[in-house]
Design an enzyme around this catalytic site. Structure first.
Site, PDB file in Angstrom:
ATOM      1  N   SER A  30       0.856  -1.138  -0.028  1.00  0.00           N
ATOM      2  CA  SER A  30      -0.048  -0.040   0.010  1.00  0.00           C
ATOM      3  C   SER A  30       0.971   1.235  -0.080  1.00  0.00           C
ATOM      4  CB  SER A  30      -0.944  -0.280   1.234  1.00  0.00           C
ATOM      5  OG  SER A  30      -1.891   0.881   1.217  1.00  0.00           O
ATOM      6  N   ASP A  33      -9.114  -6.822  -3.934  1.00  0.00           N
ATOM      7  CA  ASP A  33      -8.423  -5.415  -3.510  1.00  0.00           C
ATOM      8  C   ASP A  33      -9.141  -4.231  -4.100  1.00  0.00           C
ATOM      9  OD1 ASP A  33      -7.057  -3.056  -2.893  1.00  0.00           O
ATOM     10  OD2 ASP A  33      -5.009  -3.834  -3.404  1.00  0.00           O
ATOM     11  N   HIS A  90      -7.131  -5.916   0.238  1.00  0.00           N
ATOM     12  CA  HIS A  90      -5.775  -4.803   0.305  1.00  0.00           C
ATOM     13  C   HIS A  90      -5.155  -5.445   1.408  1.00  0.00           C
ATOM     14  CE1 HIS A  90      -3.999  -1.300  -0.745  1.00  0.00           C
ATOM     15  NE2 HIS A  90      -4.210  -0.932   0.483  1.00  0.00           N
TER      16      HIS A  90
END
Length: 343
Positions: A54, A140, A172
Site C-alpha cells: 500500500s 483489493d 488490500h
C-alpha cells in the site's frame, strides 16, 4: 431431486467453505523475538532491496527509483506507479487508489527520465534488468487492478524484469502464511492468509534463489532503535515517523558474514502505533532472513495532523514537493538507516 435434508447439508457445507475462506479458524503463530533496545550497526551488506504494501509499496518504488544505483530491486504489494499522485491529493485518491482518474503512466515515465537528467533520481538505465515482484489481490478494491497494472507497465518501460502475481483472491493487504485474516479481507491489521507464501516468490525474484525458511525458534535479534538518529531534522515525529524503528539481524550477519538487506515498509494503519509489532512479527520475512543471511529493516511511520492513518508520504502530505526524489524527508531518513547498515 435432492431431499430437504440433503439440500440443507449441501448448503451447510457451502457456507462452511465460504466462512473458512473468509477467516481462518486460527492463524498460524510464527516464532518471534521480543525487541531489544539498541542501535543500528554496520554489517557486511552486499546488496539492498526494498519491499512494501500500500503506501509502503509506493514508498518502496520511490526509494528504488531515486536510488537505483544502490537499491537492486523491489517487491510491491497493492500499489501503483512511481509518482502516481503527482503531488495532488485528489489524484492520489481517484487515480492511484480508485481508477476514476487516469494514472497518466506515460507522463510519470517522462517525469522520471527528466528528473534523472537533473540528478534528482539516479539514471534510469539502472532499472534495466532489475528484479521487481508485483502483487495485486482480486478482492483489493482500495487500489484497483488497473492502477497496479500501470506499475507493471511503468517498470517494464525502463527494462525491469517484472514478475506479476495477480491471481490471488486477496483483499488490500500483505499476504503471509501468518496472516490473522482471511484471504479476501480488507481490515486491520491487513495481514491476510491465502494459503500461499508470496515471500518465497518475492525473495526468489529479488535474490535469484531462496532457502527454505526457519520454522523453529528464530536465531537472530530484533533491534528497536531510535529513528531520531536518522531523521533529516533530528526529530522523526516531525516527519510523521515514529520515534522507534526495528531491524531483524540474523546471528550470521552479526558475526560478520556477507548478508543482504531488505527494507520492509508497512502500509497505512499498519505501523507499530496502530498494530504493535504485528507486521514485524507476521510478515514472514524474519523466518527467511535466518536461513538466507538477510537483514530486515522495518522503518516506522506514525500519525500526524496531515497523516491521520500513519501512511508513508507518497502524495506530499509533509508539504514539500520533493517527497519522491533524493532529498525527500522520509526517503532520506530511510536511506540514512540503509547507509548505516551497509556502511
Amino acid at each position: 431431486m435432492p431431499t430437504p435434508l440433503k439440500a440443507a447439508t449441501t448448503l451447510a457445507a457451502v457456507l462452511l467453505l465460504i466462512l473458512t475462506a473468509a477467516a481462518p479458524a486460527q492463524a498460524a503463530n510464527p516464532a518471534t523475538k521480543p525487541p531489544v533496545s539498541g542501535s543500528l550497526g554496520t554489517y557486511n551488506v552486499t546488496g539492498v532491496y526494498v519491499a512494501g504494501v500500500s503506501s509502503g509499496g509506493y514508498m518502496a518504488t520511490q526509494l528504488h527509483v531515486a536510488y537505483s544505483s544502490r537499491i537492486r530491486g523491489a517487491a510491491v504489494f497493492a500499489a501503483g506507479p512511481y509518482y502516481c499522485s503527482q503531488n495532488t491529493v485528489a489524484q492520489a485518491l481517484y487515480g492511484c487508489g480508485d481508477n476514476r482518474y487516469p494514472t497518466n503512466v506515460a507522463a510519470l515515465q517522462a517525469y522520471t527520465r527528466t528528473w534523472a537528467t537533473y540528478g534528482w533520481v539516479d539514471p534510469v538505465g539502472n532499472l534495466s534488468g532489475d528484479p521487481v515482484y508485483v502483487f495485486h489481490g482480486g478482492n483489493d478494491t482500495t487500489v484497483k487492478k488497473s492502477v497496479t497494472d500501470d506499475l507493471v507497465r511503468y517498470y517494464q518501460h525502463f527494462g525491469a524484469s517484472v514478475q506479476y502475481d495477480s491471481g490471488s483472491a486477496a483483499g488490500h493487504s500483505w499476504v503471509t502464511p501468518y496472516g490473522t485474516l482471511g484471504c479476501a479481507a480488507t481490515a486491520s491489521p491487513y495481514l491476510n492468509d491465502c494459503g500461499t507464501d508470496p515471500q518465497n516468490a518475492l525473495l526468489r525474484k529479488l535474490l535469484g534463489g531462496v532457502n527454505a525458511p526457519n520454522t523453529g525458534a528464530l536465531g537472530g535479534s530484533l533491534i528497536r532503535f531510535s529513528q531520531n538518529t536518522f531523521a533529516v531534522n533530528g526529530w522523526a515525529n516531525g516527519l510523521s515517523m515514529d520515534a522507534n524503528g526495528y531491524a531483524y539481524v540474523p546471528s550470521a550477519c552479526a558475526a560478520g558474514q556477507s548478508c543482504r538487506l531488505l527494507v520492509a515498509l508497512h502500509g497505512c494503519v499498519q505501523a507499530a502505533g496502530a498494530v504493535g509489532t504485528a507486521f514485524v512479527d507476521r510478515a514472514n520475512l524474519n523466518q527467511y532472513a535466518d536461513t538466507n543471511n538477510l537483514i530486515i529493516l522495518y522503518p516506522q511511520a506514525s500519525t500526524s495532523l496531515s497523516n491521520p492513518n500513519g501512511c508513508w508520504d507518497w502524495w506530499g502530505y509533509l508539504g514539500a514537493t520533493n517527497f519522491p526524489i533524493k532529498g525527500g524527508a522520509q526517503v532520506e531518513t530511510i536511506m540514512n538507516m540503509v547507509r548505516r547498515l551497509d556502511g
